[in-house]
Enzyme design. Structure first.
Site, mmCIF file in Angstrom:
data_model
loop_
_atom_site.group_PDB
_atom_site.id
_atom_site.type_symbol
_atom_site.label_atom_id
_atom_site.label_comp_id
_atom_site.label_asym_id
_atom_site.label_seq_id
_atom_site.Cartn_x
_atom_site.Cartn_y
_atom_site.Cartn_z
ATOM 1 N N ASN A 178 41.187 23.624 50.553
ATOM 2 C CA ASN A 178 40.896 25.014 50.091
ATOM 3 C C ASN A 178 39.548 25.232 49.319
ATOM 4 O O ASN A 178 39.695 24.860 48.195
ATOM 5 C CB ASN A 178 42.072 25.535 49.276
ATOM 6 C CG ASN A 178 42.218 27.100 48.920
ATOM 7 O OD1 ASN A 178 41.251 27.859 49.030
ATOM 8 N ND2 ASN A 178 43.358 27.212 48.360
ATOM 9 N N ARG B 94 42.418 25.989 54.474
ATOM 10 C CA ARG B 94 42.918 27.438 54.325
ATOM 11 C C ARG B 94 41.664 28.502 54.436
ATOM 12 O O ARG B 94 40.572 28.191 54.147
ATOM 13 C CB ARG B 94 43.279 27.702 52.875
ATOM 14 C CG ARG B 94 43.544 29.053 52.397
ATOM 15 C CD ARG B 94 43.914 29.122 51.092
ATOM 16 N NE ARG B 94 44.330 30.566 50.557
ATOM 17 C CZ ARG B 94 43.983 31.086 49.843
ATOM 18 N NH1 ARG B 94 43.716 30.522 48.682
ATOM 19 N NH2 ARG B 94 44.506 32.493 49.178
ATOM 20 N N HIS C 222 47.608 36.124 51.256
ATOM 21 C CA HIS C 222 48.665 35.285 50.718
ATOM 22 C C HIS C 222 49.752 34.868 51.945
ATOM 23 O O HIS C 222 51.069 34.694 51.525
ATOM 24 C CB HIS C 222 49.575 35.884 49.545
ATOM 25 C CG HIS C 222 48.680 35.858 48.471
ATOM 26 N ND1 HIS C 222 48.678 36.763 47.245
ATOM 27 C CD2 HIS C 222 47.651 34.897 47.775
ATOM 28 C CE1 HIS C 222 48.185 36.400 46.170
ATOM 29 N NE2 HIS C 222 47.285 35.512 46.540
ATOM 30 N N HIS D 160 54.772 37.630 45.320
ATOM 31 C CA HIS D 160 53.629 36.388 44.937
ATOM 32 C C HIS D 160 53.037 36.724 43.879
ATOM 33 O O HIS D 160 51.998 37.359 44.174
ATOM 34 C CB HIS D 160 52.926 35.906 46.304
ATOM 35 C CG HIS D 160 52.107 34.826 45.785
ATOM 36 N ND1 HIS D 160 51.954 33.463 46.354
ATOM 37 C CD2 HIS D 160 50.925 34.839 45.205
ATOM 38 C CE1 HIS D 160 51.053 32.810 45.964
ATOM 39 N NE2 HIS D 160 50.429 33.490 45.254
ATOM 40 N N GLY E 157 45.938 35.873 41.574
ATOM 41 C CA GLY E 157 45.866 36.913 42.656
ATOM 42 C C GLY E 157 47.438 37.569 42.819
ATOM 43 O O GLY E 157 48.551 36.478 42.315
ATOM 44 N N ARG F 293 41.659 41.423 38.882
ATOM 45 C CA ARG F 293 41.194 42.622 39.920
ATOM 46 C C ARG F 293 42.157 43.765 39.603
ATOM 47 O O ARG F 293 43.296 43.744 39.255
ATOM 48 C CB ARG F 293 41.856 42.017 41.551
ATOM 49 C CG ARG F 293 40.882 40.957 41.969
ATOM 50 C CD ARG F 293 41.272 40.446 43.236
ATOM 51 N NE ARG F 293 41.484 39.070 43.470
ATOM 52 C CZ ARG F 293 42.066 38.245 44.276
ATOM 53 N NH1 ARG F 293 42.875 38.746 45.145
ATOM 54 N NH2 ARG F 293 42.120 37.137 43.973
ATOM 55 N N GLY G 12 52.690 31.426 40.045
ATOM 56 C CA GLY G 12 52.807 30.833 38.507
ATOM 57 C C GLY G 12 53.467 31.919 37.741
ATOM 58 O O GLY G 12 54.448 31.373 36.873
ATOM 59 N N GLU H 136 51.798 26.304 49.176
ATOM 60 C CA GLU H 136 50.733 26.737 50.361
ATOM 61 C C GLU H 136 50.185 25.383 50.981
ATOM 62 O O GLU H 136 49.802 25.464 52.291
ATOM 63 C CB GLU H 136 49.736 27.439 49.573
ATOM 64 C CG GLU H 136 50.189 28.960 49.365
ATOM 65 C CD GLU H 136 49.176 29.851 48.430
ATOM 66 O OE1 GLU H 136 49.259 29.583 47.221
ATOM 67 O OE2 GLU H 136 48.695 30.756 49.193
HETATM 68 P P1 ADP Z 1 46.676 31.002 41.722
HETATM 69 O O1 ADP Z 1 46.936 32.392 42.055
HETATM 70 O O2 ADP Z 1 45.378 30.504 41.207
HETATM 71 O O3 ADP Z 1 47.389 29.903 42.436
HETATM 72 P P2 ADP Z 1 49.144 30.432 40.078
HETATM 73 O O4 ADP Z 1 49.968 30.827 41.078
HETATM 74 O O5 ADP Z 1 48.996 29.157 39.542
HETATM 75 O O6 ADP Z 1 47.439 30.727 40.238
HETATM 76 O O7 ADP Z 1 49.300 31.350 38.679
HETATM 77 C C1 ADP Z 1 48.621 31.456 37.572
HETATM 78 C C2 ADP Z 1 49.309 32.444 36.722
HETATM 79 O O8 ADP Z 1 50.541 31.997 36.375
HETATM 80 C C3 ADP Z 1 48.426 32.508 35.214
HETATM 81 O O9 ADP Z 1 48.340 34.132 34.831
HETATM 82 C C4 ADP Z 1 49.294 31.735 34.394
HETATM 83 O O10 ADP Z 1 49.046 32.381 33.120
HETATM 84 C C5 ADP Z 1 50.622 32.200 34.922
HETATM 85 N N1 ADP Z 1 51.647 31.133 34.207
HETATM 86 C C6 ADP Z 1 51.797 29.668 34.708
HETATM 87 N N2 ADP Z 1 52.684 29.140 33.863
HETATM 88 C C7 ADP Z 1 53.208 30.137 33.286
HETATM 89 C C8 ADP Z 1 54.428 30.153 32.125
HETATM 90 N N3 ADP Z 1 55.102 29.133 32.206
HETATM 91 N N4 ADP Z 1 54.804 31.332 31.860
HETATM 92 C C9 ADP Z 1 54.039 32.533 32.134
HETATM 93 N N5 ADP Z 1 53.014 32.562 32.939
HETATM 94 C C10 ADP Z 1 52.565 31.340 33.501
#
Ligand code: ADP
Length: 396
Positions: free
Chosen positions: A10, A91, A180, A208, A212, A241, A330, A384
């Site tokens: 990616n 990706r 996504h 999701h 993003g 964004r 996340g 992913e």
């Molecule tokens: P990406 O879109 O880059 O793949 P992720 O899916 O890993 O990113 O999501 C990142 C987001 O998830 C960040 O805003 C992070 O703060 C949030 N996040 C990760 N762990 C936690 C948690 N335990 N509680 C709340 N938010 C979280």
């Protein structure tokens, strides 16, 4: 005998994520992240069974990045050649109107991807750079492109069309594509399997929520709507964004603030969303500011939740009711507070979160709805890389 392995790549503008995945078992052999490519201080971290390798080096470009990746994989035990990479899965963010399925990469496909770059100027050029370097590095292995947009090629015309002059739209490829998609599709399939239901008979809303963020309405496994549009800028509030915006705001900023295209691009893609409203793009940091009583963070969070609920309402109507609402990414996987607030007060619609299940720190696929909730509410971790690995190996 270990099973064949897929190298998933990616490639972003200044970063490369790579993973060696066994597509059947889902076992991850190794997982790396290269950051700050082209900057004065690059960083590489590689996690594998035996431990972690970290390097702080200048990484000039994507070629140097993938060479470094090759080196750390070898340093961790077996080289890529010894490990026997069966296929490389890339990706690719934007497949435009052309690519609706995973596609074997050859010179003609790469040329077509370059032609599509104006549709995704931030994403496709670095994707293509990664593909070109990887094809030179591993010339004897098939390379497959897996598109973020592919899952959404089923959007009905009414959901995919912007209400502007048709001739202008057609001449410029202006329509809604959605992004996504690999994650929405994977999570939707996992959710149906978790519930023991036929995908074809399950209506789902998948949220999701990562850096993003996007939401999709999926009827019987087929995407019927999604919040991201021609680019990944539309829809939900994201880390940096804006998501949905009255297009008149852009005209106003051009006319009254004299902003240029590049300034607006920077504003809307990199300095808006949570970051623009309160100075932090990381969701955890925003929550910590709220706990400290910061009013800007509070408002940013409220805007985030408000937008999300607006889409939820729209998609419940589009689907005529959902069997399941599924959180991933996340934020979706880890923030119990966000899940609670997103679905608060919806008992009248048959949507009831169970507070204990919601707050359980269990990281696996799980049900967080109350026993009496007519709509299933699930948390399904996305993967992913695994989805790309499986699609790539299936093609070859
Ligand atoms: P990406 O879109 O880059 O793949 P992720 O899916 O890993 O990113 O999501 C990142 C987001 O998830 C960040 O805003 C992070 O703060 C949030 N996040 C990760 N762990 C936690 C948690 N335990 N509680 C709340 N938010 C979280």
């Amino acid at each position: 005998m270990s099973e064949p392995v897929v190298l998933v790549i990616n490639s972003g503008s200044s970063s490369i994520k790579f993973q060696l995945v066994e597509p059947g078992s889902g076992r991850v052999d190794g997982s790396g992240l290269i950051e700050r490519i082209g900057e004065s201080s690059g960083h590489l971290v590689y996690h594998y069974d035996g431990g972690v390798i970290e390097r702080d080096d200048v990484i000039e470009d994507h070629t140097a990045g993938l060479h470094a990746a090759e080196e750390v994989v070898a340093e961790a035990g077996r080289s890529l050649a010894e490990r026997g990479v069966a296929v490389v899965g890339h990706r690719v963010v934007h497949g435009g109107p052309v690519f609706r399925e995973p596609t074997l990469l050859d010179d003609a496909v790469v040329a077509e991807l370059k032609r599509l770059s104006p549709l995704a100027p931030l994403h496709n050029p670095p994707n293509v750079a990664g593909i070109e370097v990887a094809r030179r590095l591993l010339p004897d292995v098939p390379h497959v492109a897996v598109f973020d947009t592919a899952f959404f090629h089923t959007l009905p015309e009414a959901a995919a069309t912007y209400a502007i002059d048709t001739a202008v739209a057609h001449a410029n490829g202006v329509r809604r594509y959605g992004f996504h998609g690999t994650s929405h599709e994977y999570v939707g399939e996992r959710a149906a399997a978790f519930l023991g239901r036929d995908l074809e008979e399950t209506n789902q809303i998948v949220l999701h929520l990562g850096n993003g963020a996007s939401v999709s309405a999926i009827r019987g496994g087929v995407a019927v709507d999604t919040s991201m549009g021609m680019t990944p800028l539309e829809g939900l509030v994201m880390g940096t964004r804006s998501g949905d915006l009255d297009a008149g705001v852009i005209l106003h900023l051009i006319r009254n603030a004299g902003m240029t295209v590049d300034e607006l691009d920077d504003l809307l893609n990199r300095h808006s969303g949570l970051l623009g409203m309160c100075g932090e793009n990381d969701f955890r940091a925003v929550r910590a500011m709220i706990d400290d009583g910061d009013p800007a963070a509070r408002l940013a969070y409220d805007v985030y939740v408000h937008r999300l609920r607006r889409y939820l309402g729209a998609y419940l109507v589009e689907l005529g009711g959902a069997d399941a609402i599924v959180f991933t990414g996340g934020v979706g996987e880890h923030s119990a507070i966000l899940r609670r607030d997103a679905l608060a007060g919806l008992g009248g619609l048959g949507i009831v979160v169970d507070p204990d299940r919601n707050e359980s720190p269990d990281g696996s696929e799980r049900r967080i709805g109350a026993d009496g909730s007519a709509v299933e509410i699930l948390v399904i971790p996305t993967d992913e890389e695994l989805a790309i690995a499986r699609k790539s190996i299936a093609l070859v």
